[in-house]
Design an enzyme around this catalytic site. Structure first.
Site, mmCIF file in Angstrom:
data_model
loop_
_atom_site.group_PDB
_atom_site.id
_atom_site.type_symbol
_atom_site.label_atom_id
_atom_site.label_comp_id
_atom_site.label_asym_id
_atom_site.label_seq_id
_atom_site.Cartn_x
_atom_site.Cartn_y
_atom_site.Cartn_z
ATOM 1 N N HIS A 152 0.719 -1.221 -0.065
ATOM 2 C CA HIS A 152 -0.093 0.083 0.179
ATOM 3 C C HIS A 152 0.906 1.205 0.094
ATOM 4 O O HIS A 152 1.727 1.060 0.808
ATOM 5 C CB HIS A 152 -0.808 -0.179 1.337
ATOM 6 C CG HIS A 152 -1.933 0.954 1.356
ATOM 7 N ND1 HIS A 152 -1.714 2.346 1.403
ATOM 8 C CD2 HIS A 152 -3.537 0.820 1.390
ATOM 9 C CE1 HIS A 152 -2.897 2.950 1.344
ATOM 10 N NE2 HIS A 152 -4.025 1.977 1.446
ATOM 11 N N ARG A 184 -6.807 10.022 -0.203
ATOM 12 C CA ARG A 184 -6.809 10.419 -1.716
ATOM 13 C C ARG A 184 -8.062 10.508 -2.291
ATOM 14 O O ARG A 184 -8.155 11.485 -3.398
ATOM 15 C CB ARG A 184 -5.652 9.578 -2.151
ATOM 16 C CG ARG A 184 -4.338 9.629 -1.894
ATOM 17 C CD ARG A 184 -3.329 8.838 -2.196
ATOM 18 N NE ARG A 184 -3.428 7.372 -1.486
ATOM 19 C CZ ARG A 184 -3.201 6.272 -2.035
ATOM 20 N NH1 ARG A 184 -3.501 6.072 -3.367
ATOM 21 N NH2 ARG A 184 -3.505 5.265 -1.205
HETATM 22 C C1 SIN Z 1 -8.290 -1.300 1.676
HETATM 23 O O1 SIN Z 1 -7.125 -1.830 1.821
HETATM 24 O O2 SIN Z 1 -9.167 -1.774 0.711
HETATM 25 C C2 SIN Z 1 -8.505 0.175 1.924
HETATM 26 C C3 SIN Z 1 -7.377 0.526 2.822
HETATM 27 C C4 SIN Z 1 -7.349 1.836 2.565
HETATM 28 O O3 SIN Z 1 -7.957 2.440 3.556
HETATM 29 O O4 SIN Z 1 -6.446 2.707 2.014
#
Ligand code: SIN
Ligand code: FAD
Length: 421
Positions: free
Chosen positions: A238, A261
């Site tokens: 991420h 974002r």
């Molecule tokens: C996710 O992992 O689906 C969302 C995580 C986030 O809030 O960026």
């Protein structure tokens, strides 16, 4: 308890709780036991902050459809994964959101657009509760006497014809056996340096967003009985974990949720310039960050803040974000020219972010009905799996909001498979 009507669920995250609730809604003849190794329910699911995807729900303002969501998912998967699972995911997404709202009273009325989605379809509530917490609290309530905390499953027990007949688990220092059909809902392995070293040594050094319980035990138990594991090297980085100024080297990071974002936050490099479309898929945004020197800064102006105020206030309370004028922002990073943000905002909100290991797309191979299959492609009788422990739903890159969704969709499908078998 009648043996063949007992459903043993391993893990009290969203996949396990969805399955348990659906079994109990569909059948009064089945007993459900959820074995959870921690002292309470929730797993990583309880930390979810951006929301759950649904295509064609009553809350979406733009036109959307399961087919469009399926196309986005397949595109993001880049040729990996199983399209039949992606089809089920998208086709049952609106029902999943509806089930949480109608049957459990969870507010999911606010919709944001996350990276890689062609429209806004990630649902969260309008109040202070983050969606993971709200969903887990609501789904745990009807199951209070079914969740057995501090019970760690060690092994799957097998009978004749390759079937699974139960589990061995440990509570305190005592080992027990419990017989019944087994649903693995034990999550991924992004908290295990050992598993990451084995499958993705190149990213094992990165910090993680996952709790330390996320050790891949379900995948390991399946490996021991020759169940098929797939795409175990597909681990999601991420792009935005917060770097805590008070503890910058901590190996576990708070996630800077993608909704920041999605609601207008931008990423600035060391010169104050934007360098990537912030709503690209996670692999693209993470790569753009890792290809540059230094960690970027996530900045929201007043307009973006007003759309996601509760999240930002929480991060500021934790000391992960701060706020100030444009002059304050420039002074903190030593920028003499204006950074690439709207310069007319009264106030700005910012924090330094860094790429983090977040999610394992690979895992145990299942059919569209949730059965675990062996290495020859045959169903292993009485063994099911849902949620992050499985592989094939997301291919090479999971779209934000699709993990909570897979837990609900496939948790419920397994319940249907069990009750109808
Ligand atoms: C996710 O992992 O689906 C969302 C995580 C986030 O809030 O960026
Ligand atoms: P988990 O929720 O991790 O639950 C697994 C449970 O199994 C745990 O409680 C664990 O203790 C237990 N367990 C493990 N092994 C054993 C064992 N041997 N015996 C007994 N119990 C065991 N996804 C989204 O879609 N939207 C989001 O907004 C979002 N935000 C996120 C934010 C963060 C910070 C994180 C870390 C993830 C986020 N995700 C999000 C991803 C998503 O939350 C998880 O991938 C998903 O919830 C996994 O659910 P699960 O039920 O499969 O596993």
């Amino acid at each position: 308890m009648e043996r063949n009507k007992t459903v043993i669920i391993v893990g009290a995250g969203l996949a396990g709780l969805s399955c348990a609730n659906q079994v109990l809604q569909l059948s009064s003849k089945h007993n459900v036991v959820i074995l959870e190794k921690l002292g309470k329910a929730g797993g990583n699911s309880i930390k979810a902050s951006s929301g759950i995807n649904g295509a064609g729900t009553r809350h979406q303002k733009e036109q959307d459809s399961p087919a469009q969501f399926f196309d986005d998912t397949v595109k993001s998967a880049k040729g990996l994964g199983k399209p039949e699972l992606m089809k089920v995911l998208s086709e049952r997404s609106a029902q999943a959101v509806n089930w949480l709202e109608q049957d459990f009273g969870v507010d999911l009325s606010v919709v944001a657009q996350l990276g890689g989605h062609s429209v806004a379809r990630t649902h969260r509530g309008g109040g202070k509760l983050p969606p993971g917490f709200a969903i887990i609290s609501a789904l745990s309530k009807p199951l209070e006497d079914k969740i057995w905390p501090n019970c760690r499953v060690l092994e799957l027990i097998r009978g004749s014809n390759n079937q699974v007949t139960g589990v061995k688990y440990v509570q305190g220092s005592t080992q027990h056996e419990l017989m019944g059909q087994v649903v693995l809902a034990s999550g991924g392995f992004s908290g295990s340096k050992e598993m990451l070293m084995r499958y993705r040594p190149d990213i094992a050094h990165l910090p993680t967003t996952n709790g330390p319980q996320t050790q891949g035990e379900g995948q390991q138990m399946c490996g021991l009985i020759d169940a098929q594991l797939r795409e175990m090297d597909q681990v999601q980085v991420h792009p935005t974990g917060f770097v805590d100024p008070a503890d910058p080297s901590n190996g576990t990071k708070f996630l800077a949720g993608e909704a920041l974002r999605g609601e207008g936050g931008v990423l600035l490099d060391a010169q104050g310039k934007r360098f990537v479309d912030e709503l690209q898929t996670r692999d693209v945004v993470s790569r753009a960050i890792m290809d540059r020197d230094g960690d970027p800064t996530l900045v929201l102006d007043q307009r973006a803040y007003s759309r996601i105020q509760h999240h930002v206030d929480f991060y500021m309370m934790k000391g992960l974000m701060r706020s100030g004028t444009l002059a304050d922002l420039k002074a903190e990073f030593g920028w003499t020219a204006d950074p690439e943000v709207s310069t007319s905002s009264e106030k700005y909100y910012w924090g330094v972010v860094t790429p983090v290991v977040h999610f394992t797309m690979g895992g145990v191979e299942t059919t569209a009905h949730g059965h675990v299959v062996d290495k020859t492609g045959h169903v292993i009788p009485n063994l099911y799996a849902a949620g992050e422990v499985t592989g094939g739903v997301h291919g090479a890159n999971r779209l934000g909001g699709s993990s909570l969704l897979e837990c609900v969709v496939f948790g419920r499908i397994i319940a249907e498979s069990i009750v109808n078998s």
